[in-house]
Design an enzyme around this catalytic site. Structure first.
Site, PDB file in Angstrom:
ATOM      1  N   ARG A  44      27.053  36.754  18.594  1.00 17.04           N
ATOM      2  CA  ARG A  44      28.261  37.029  19.374  1.00 17.04           C
ATOM      3  C   ARG A  44      27.984  36.708  20.844  1.00 17.04           C
ATOM      4  O   ARG A  44      26.858  36.433  21.223  1.00 17.04           O
ATOM      5  CB  ARG A  44      28.688  38.498  19.209  1.00 17.04           C
ATOM      6  CG  ARG A  44      27.497  39.426  19.392  1.00 17.04           C
ATOM      7  CD  ARG A  44      27.694  40.666  20.164  1.00 17.04           C
ATOM      8  NE  ARG A  44      28.268  40.507  21.457  1.00 17.04           N
ATOM      9  CZ  ARG A  44      27.556  40.291  22.573  1.00 17.04           C
ATOM     10  NH1 ARG A  44      26.232  40.130  22.554  1.00 17.04           N
ATOM     11  NH2 ARG A  44      28.172  40.201  23.731  1.00 17.04           N
ATOM     12  N   ASP A 233      34.938  35.093  28.166  1.00 24.26           N
ATOM     13  CA  ASP A 233      35.071  34.342  26.909  1.00 24.26           C
ATOM     14  C   ASP A 233      35.918  33.096  27.089  1.00 24.26           C
ATOM     15  O   ASP A 233      35.844  32.156  26.279  1.00 24.26           O
ATOM     16  CB  ASP A 233      35.679  35.234  25.830  1.00 24.26           C
ATOM     17  CG  ASP A 233      34.673  36.294  25.421  1.00 24.26           C
ATOM     18  OD1 ASP A 233      34.639  37.345  26.066  1.00 24.26           O
ATOM     19  OD2 ASP A 233      33.887  36.023  24.494  1.00 24.26           O
ATOM     20  N   LYS A 243      35.873  40.971  27.124  1.00 23.72           N
ATOM     21  CA  LYS A 243      35.930  42.131  26.222  1.00 23.72           C
ATOM     22  C   LYS A 243      36.997  43.130  26.653  1.00 23.72           C
ATOM     23  O   LYS A 243      37.151  43.394  27.851  1.00 23.72           O
ATOM     24  CB  LYS A 243      34.537  42.776  26.202  1.00 23.72           C
ATOM     25  CG  LYS A 243      34.365  43.994  25.347  1.00 23.72           C
ATOM     26  CD  LYS A 243      34.795  43.808  23.913  1.00 23.72           C
ATOM     27  CE  LYS A 243      34.115  42.649  23.217  1.00 23.72           C
ATOM     28  NZ  LYS A 243      34.759  42.297  21.919  1.00 23.72           N
TER      29      LYS A 243
HETATM   30  O1  MRU Z   1      33.119  40.379  20.809  1.00 20.28           O
HETATM   31  P1  MRU Z   1      31.933  39.864  21.571  1.00 20.28           P
HETATM   32  O2  MRU Z   1      30.783  40.800  21.539  1.00 20.28           O
HETATM   33  O3  MRU Z   1      31.572  38.453  21.177  1.00 20.28           O
HETATM   34  O4  MRU Z   1      32.450  39.807  23.077  1.00 20.28           O
HETATM   35  C1  MRU Z   1      31.575  39.313  24.056  1.00 20.28           C
HETATM   36  C2  MRU Z   1      32.109  39.429  25.425  1.00 20.28           C
HETATM   37  O5  MRU Z   1      33.243  39.796  25.650  1.00 20.28           O
HETATM   38  C3  MRU Z   1      31.209  38.970  26.535  1.00 20.28           C
HETATM   39  O6  MRU Z   1      31.434  39.700  27.700  1.00 20.28           O
HETATM   40  C4  MRU Z   1      31.491  37.474  26.817  1.00 20.28           C
HETATM   41  O7  MRU Z   1      31.376  36.738  25.640  1.00 20.28           O
HETATM   42  C5  MRU Z   1      30.604  36.910  27.843  1.00 20.28           C
HETATM   43  S1  MRU Z   1      28.960  36.720  27.254  1.00 20.28           S
HETATM   44  C6  MRU Z   1      28.036  35.897  28.408  1.00 20.28           C
END
Ligand code: MRU
Length: 339
Positions: A44, A233, A243
């Site tokens: 993830r 993301d 997130k």
């Molecule tokens: O659902 P996830 O755990 O994949 O979400 C990840 C995030 O929201 C992170 O903050 C984002 O991917 C940035 S990682 C450098």
């Protein structure tokens, strides 16, 4: 150790669902196991998903059985589409898949296609490490000795191939000799903050305090937070997707005049969409209703469980990229990032 790597026809990745209890790797030997690993968040974090997408196409090529080049390419396109559809919000996943597919289309034989797929996927992974190292150096300049920095979710080396984005910046500032402490929000419902960020920072012996997501406001009001830094993301011209809970922190930061920084490589930018065009992943209601066999809510409770939210760029003080720091308020340099 890299979070995700290619090892003799297998994608090896840390199973992040087991942390912080166990730091164990799993092997994905075909696209099915890779897709399961992505959907269940064994792998993830946006940049790690970019690498997973690239390696996923290499895996599809490696395991392909078609006899002619055109059938082989057709199968790879189908498998790539399955990988792309596992998670819709982080642009890096599609970006990684597309970059390898475009490269593979140049091949004039199946063997060449396999070679190209792996070398392009490897380039994505290597570049991720390099770019995060660069952005970490740029971002470190924004942090001051003695700062307490709040972060949300996990934007560390676990979320990338290595180094990290938000946590990379914090680590680079510490390496420069600055004394920092970190406040990590637990990041309900899947606790990437408490399970992963706290674990990662403790491995690095960087002081970190865990708080419930809902304590961020009172800490800012009391003047206990100097800066907020998060990953992303997807970044469109008008919003930063990250997130769920990130938007709330941005509003609180604005109210309390705390700088709000986003650290993300250029591969996270999306020039083709605006906030309204982006799909926010909604996840299984049971993530809120239960933890394994322990019920946290009535089994049939109605649930809304978005995995991400959008923060308007007006709430963002600066975005830290491998090419430098950009201020959305300076509209000319901000707009130049979206072509
Ligand atoms: O659902 P996830 O755990 O994949 O979400 C990840 C995030 O929201 C992170 O903050 C984002 O991917 C940035 S990682 C450098």
């Amino acid at each position: 150790m890299r979070t995700i790597r290619w090892d003799r026809g297998t994608i090896t990745t840390i199973d992040q669902t087991l942390l912080p209890v166990e730091c164990k790797s799993i092997e994905c030997k075909n696209v099915n196991t890779l897709c399961e690993a992505i959907v269940s968040l064994r792998i993830r974090g946006a940049p790690a998903l970019g690498a997973a997408g690239g390696y996923g196409v290499a895996l599809a090529a490696h395991t392909g059985t078609a006899g002619t080049l055109s059938e082989f390419m057709r199968d790879i396109e189908i498998e790539s589409d399955r990988i792309r559809r596992t998670r819709p919000t982080a642009i890096n996943l599609t970006w990684g898949v597309d970059r390898v597919i475009v490269a593979v289309r140049r091949a004039s034989s199946i063997d060449e296609a396999k070679r190209i797929a792996l070398s392009e996927a490897t380039a994505i992974a290597d570049e991720d490490v390099e770019r995060n190292t660069q952005l970490s150096r740029h971002g470190a300049a924004l942090l001051d000795d003695g700062d307490t920095v709040l972060t949300h979710c996990n934007a560390g080396r676990l979320a990338c191939v290595d180094v990290g984005t938000a946590l990379g910046v914090i680590r680079a500032a510490v390496e420069e000799g600055k004394v920092l402490s970190v406040v990590s929000c637990e990041t309900r419902p899947l606790n990437q903050g408490s399970r992963l960020t706290v674990w990662e920072l403790m491995q690095d012996t960087i002081p970190v305090t865990l708080i419930p997501d809902s304590a961020a406001g009172t800490m800012m009001r009391k003047g206990l937070i100097d800066k907020v830094i998060v990953g992303a993301d997807r970044i469109t011209k008008d919003a930063v997707f990250n997130k769920i809970g990130t938007y709330t922190h941005s509003v609180l930061a604005k109210e309390h005049k705390v700088p709000f920084y986003v650290a993300a490589p250029i591969s996270t930018f999306d020039s083709t969409r605006l906030e309204r065009d982006v799909t926010i992943e909604e996840r299984d209601p049971d993530e809120l209703r239960r933890i394994n066999d322990v019920m946290l809510a009535p089994a049939d409770a109605a649930v809304y469980n978005p995995a991400f939210d959008a923060t308007p760029v007006e709430n963002v003080t600066a975005v830290i990229t491998e090419d430098g720091v950009v201020y959305p308020a300076e509209s000319e340099s901000w707009n130049d990032l979206f072509f």
